[in-house]
Design a protein around this motif. Structure first.
Motif, PDB file in Angstrom:
ATOM      1  N   GLY A 117       0.629 -18.659  63.616  1.00  0.00           N
ATOM      2  CA  GLY A 117       1.594 -17.774  64.269  1.00  0.00           C
ATOM      3  C   GLY A 117       1.195 -16.315  64.223  1.00  0.00           C
ATOM      4  O   GLY A 117       0.011 -15.975  64.282  1.00  0.00           O
ATOM      5  N   THR A 118       2.196 -15.464  64.072  1.00  0.00           N
ATOM      6  CA  THR A 118       1.933 -14.027  64.138  1.00  0.00           C
ATOM      7  C   THR A 118       1.087 -13.501  62.990  1.00  0.00           C
ATOM      8  O   THR A 118       0.570 -12.387  63.066  1.00  0.00           O
ATOM      9  N   SER A 119       0.878 -14.268  61.946  1.00  0.00           N
ATOM     10  CA  SER A 119      -0.020 -13.841  60.868  1.00  0.00           C
ATOM     11  C   SER A 119      -1.446 -13.652  61.380  1.00  0.00           C
ATOM     12  O   SER A 119      -2.265 -12.992  60.729  1.00  0.00           O
ATOM     13  N   ALA A 120      -1.744 -14.198  62.549  1.00  0.00           N
ATOM     14  CA  ALA A 120      -3.069 -14.039  63.154  1.00  0.00           C
ATOM     15  C   ALA A 120      -3.421 -12.576  63.408  1.00  0.00           C
ATOM     16  O   ALA A 120      -4.605 -12.231  63.482  1.00  0.00           O
ATOM     17  N   VAL A 121      -2.419 -11.694  63.505  1.00  0.00           N
ATOM     18  CA  VAL A 121      -2.719 -10.282  63.748  1.00  0.00           C
ATOM     19  C   VAL A 121      -3.469  -9.642  62.588  1.00  0.00           C
ATOM     20  O   VAL A 121      -4.088  -8.594  62.754  1.00  0.00           O
ATOM     21  N   GLN A 122      -3.424 -10.272  61.428  1.00  0.00           N
ATOM     22  CA  GLN A 122      -4.102  -9.692  60.263  1.00  0.00           C
ATOM     23  C   GLN A 122      -5.582 -10.038  60.199  1.00  0.00           C
ATOM     24  O   GLN A 122      -6.300  -9.528  59.344  1.00  0.00           O
TER      25      GLN A 122
END
Length: 180
Positions: A117-122
Motif C-alpha cells: 500500500g501507501t508504505s511504498a512511498v518510503q
C-alpha cells in the motif's frame, strides 16, 4: 505480460550482489541470499557478493570497481534505500550512474504499492547504467528483493523476454565510448 520467446536462446548474465548494512554479516544476510538464490535459479551467474557498511564513498567505490570488471554485467544492491540519515545507497548509486533508469523506480513503486500500500512511498529503489553495466538499488527487506526480482528483473534480464529487455541492448550500452 508477454511470455518467453522460445525461438531465442537463454543468455546467462553475470550478476554481483551488494548488501549494504551496518549490522548484518553474511550469516544474517537474508536479502542478499534471497537475491543470490533467485539469480542462480534463473540460470544466471552469481559473479560476486559483498557486504558493506552504509558509507557512501565505499559503496560508490565498490560499484565503480564492479562496473570496471568485464566479468560483471549487472550489480544489484540491497539495503540503504530508506529515508534515515544512514541510508546513502541511492546517493552512492547516483554518484556512479551515467544514465538513470527512472522507470525502474516507478515500476518498483507500482509493484510495492500492490503489496504494501501507501508504505511504498518510503522506497527509494533506483536503477541506472554505468560503463556498460546495469545497477539496481533495492530496499533491504527480503520481500522487496523478491518483488523486484520476481516482478521486474527476472524478465528484463532474460534475453528471451519480448518485446524488449535489458540483455538485448548490452552491446549498445557503451557505444558512445567506441571510436566511429
Amino acid at each position: 505480460m508477454a511470455g518467453i520467446d522460445g525461438t531465442r536462446e537463454f543468455v546467462p548474465v553475470r550478476i554481483a550482489v551488494l548488501t549494504v548494512s551496518d549490522t548484518r554479516g553474511l550469516a544474517e544476510d537474508r536479502s542478499g541470499q534471497t537475491l543470490a538464490d533467485r539469480i542462480e535459479a534463473a540460470g544466471h551467474i552469481l559473479a560476486d557478493r559483498k557486504i558493506l557498511k552504509d558509507e557512501r564513498a565505499e559503496i560508490a567505490d565498490q560499484l565503480r570497481a564492479w562496473c570496471a570488471d568485464p566479468e560483471i554485467d549487472v550489480v544489484i544492491s540491497t539495503g540503504g534505500t530508506g529515508l534515515t540519515g544512514r541510508d546513502v545507497t541511492v546517493e552512492a548509486h547516483r554518484d556512479v550512474y551515467e544514465k538513470e533508469i527512472e522507470a525502474f523506480a516507478t515500476l518498483f513503486t507500482l509493484v510495492s504499492f500492490g503489496k504494501i500500500g501507501t508504505s511504498a512511498v518510503q522506497s527509494r529503489a533506483t536503477g541506472g547504467v554505468a560503463q556498460g553495466t546495469y545497477l539496481f538499488a533495492l530496499p533491504g527487506s527480503t520481500g522487496a528483493c523478491k518483488d523486484a526480482w520476481d516482478e521486474i528483473l527476472v524478465h528484463q534480464l532474460d534475453y528471451r523476454h519480448p518485446p524488449c529487455n535489458f540483455v538485448e541492448i548490452f552491446p549498445r550500452l557503451d557505444e558512445h565510448r567506441r571510436r566511429k
